[in-house]
Design an enzyme around this catalytic site. Structure first.
Site, PDB file in Angstrom:
ATOM      1  N   PRO A  82       0.835  -1.208   0.000  1.00 58.23           N
ATOM      2  CA  PRO A  82       0.000   0.000   0.000  1.00 58.23           C
ATOM      3  C   PRO A  82       0.865   1.251   0.000  1.00 58.23           C
ATOM      4  O   PRO A  82       1.858   1.341   0.727  1.00 58.23           O
ATOM      5  CB  PRO A  82      -0.793  -0.139   1.292  1.00 58.23           C
ATOM      6  CG  PRO A  82      -0.933  -1.610   1.475  1.00 58.23           C
ATOM      7  CD  PRO A  82       0.374  -2.185   0.994  1.00 58.23           C
ATOM      8  N   CYS A  83       0.479   2.188  -0.842  1.00 57.95           N
ATOM      9  CA  CYS A  83       1.387   3.280  -1.166  1.00 57.95           C
ATOM     10  C   CYS A  83       0.758   4.653  -0.938  1.00 57.95           C
ATOM     11  O   CYS A  83       1.278   5.647  -1.399  1.00 57.95           O
ATOM     12  CB  CYS A  83       1.808   3.144  -2.626  1.00 57.95           C
ATOM     13  SG  CYS A  83       0.404   2.782  -3.725  1.00 57.95           S
ATOM     14  N   GLN A  84      -0.366   4.686  -0.210  1.00 61.87           N
ATOM     15  CA  GLN A  84      -1.048   5.968  -0.053  1.00 61.87           C
ATOM     16  C   GLN A  84      -0.163   7.023   0.602  1.00 61.87           C
ATOM     17  O   GLN A  84      -0.317   8.211   0.364  1.00 61.87           O
ATOM     18  CB  GLN A  84      -2.330   5.787   0.783  1.00 61.87           C
ATOM     19  CG  GLN A  84      -3.411   5.006   0.068  1.00 61.87           C
ATOM     20  CD  GLN A  84      -3.340   3.517   0.383  1.00 61.87           C
ATOM     21  OE1 GLN A  84      -2.275   2.999   0.691  1.00 61.87           O
ATOM     22  NE2 GLN A  84      -4.466   2.833   0.299  1.00 61.87           N
TER      23      GLN A  84
END
Length: 301
Positions: A82-84
């Site tokens: 996850p790269c938010q």
């Protein structure tokens, strides 16, 4: 012929898995914690074992047991942590806890020692001050025993009717003596018109009166309302990046005053027509979080 093997971490609904499958890989295990993503994955990949849980609690030893392999035997470890926390759409903080999941990916990489790894992330990680974090990520991956190289690829050059830029980091284990490489562009951009040829009828959502007025004012390719990523599609261009939460089911159809249907969204993301989702809202979320299958197919090949 023995098929190359892959384990997919942060597997989501299976966009990457589908790409590997189309490229002739045998997926030994998928790792995912989100319940709806797992449900969707199982609908479409009933024969792939899935670890449904927190990757931080999955040891390398357990991962190899579930996949039926020994250390060093796996061909590819795939993952889209996850790269938010890196996304240009967010606040982009180094300390964002979502960025720490990368460390779990790196831990499994070190413990499994596959021949190759593929890691996908947003382009925000190589822009501005976040590039320091990107360089730290590359160093961590290299310290696991790999030659690692990242490039920005746009899905629209790999038979995906969507302009979607992603950083793809590829690593090859040091003892193999091979430098990592990325696929060259394969196609010109595919237009919405081409993507929608023969699209099956599906759910579609009428716009509210307010958004219908926005839609009429926008014209094809124009911004609908006040959010610049919410657009009316243009027949003669590819779609913009499909995001996971889009107002009124955006983007919007070029000619008809409505949001696109799930069937049309599948086409824009290069999912096959028979790929199943649990609901319309789920399809928006799952596709927005996915690697387009045709992009991953090009990487896998």
């Amino acid at each position: 012929m023995v098929k190359p093997t892959v384990i997919s971490t942060f597997a989501g609904c299976g966009g990457s898995s589908l790409g590997y499958q189309m490229a002739g890989f045998h997926e030994l295990l998928a790792v995912e914690w989100d319940q709806n993503a797992v449900d969707t994955f199982r609908l479409n990949f009933p024969d792939v074992p899935i670890y449904h849980g927190d990757i931080a609690k999955l040891t390398g030893e357990e991962c190899m047991r579930l996949a039926g392999i020994e250390k060093g035997a796996l061909d590819v470890l795939d993952g889209s942590p996850p790269c938010q926390g890196f996304s240009t759409a967010g606040k982009r903080k180094f300390s964002d806890p979502r960025n720490a999941l990368f460390k779990e990916y790196a831990r499994l990489l070190y413990e499994l020692q596959p021949k190759v790894f593929v890691m996908e992330n947003v382009t925000g990680m190589v822009k501005g001050y976040m590039k320091q974090a990107y360089l730290a990520i590359i160093k961590t991956l290299r310290d696991c025993g790999y030659r690692a190289k990242g490039e920005v690829l746009n899905a629209m050059y790999y038979n995906v009717p969507q302009s979607r830029e992603r950083v793809i980091i590829i690593g090859v284990r040091n003892d193999l003596g091979i430098d990592p490489s990325h696929p060259k562009p394969q196609t010109r951009p595919v237009t919405v018109r081409e993507a929608f040829v023969g699209v099956p009828k599906s759910d579609s959502q009428a716009l509210t009166e307010k958004y219908a007025e926005y839609w009429r004012k926008a014209g094809q390719g124009g911004v609908v309302g006040k959010m610049n990523q919410v657009r009316r599609l243009s027949w003669n261009e590819c779609a913009g990046t499909l995001v996971k939460s889009e107002g009124n089911g955006a983007p919007y159809h070029p000619d008809e005053c409505r949001a696109i249907s799930t069937a049309e969204r599948r086409r824009l993301a290069s999912f096959p027509d028979d790929f199943q989702f649990t609901s319309r809202d789920s399809a928006t979320l799952r596709i927005g979080n996915s690697v387009p299958p045709n992009l991953m197919r090009a990487i896998a090949e």
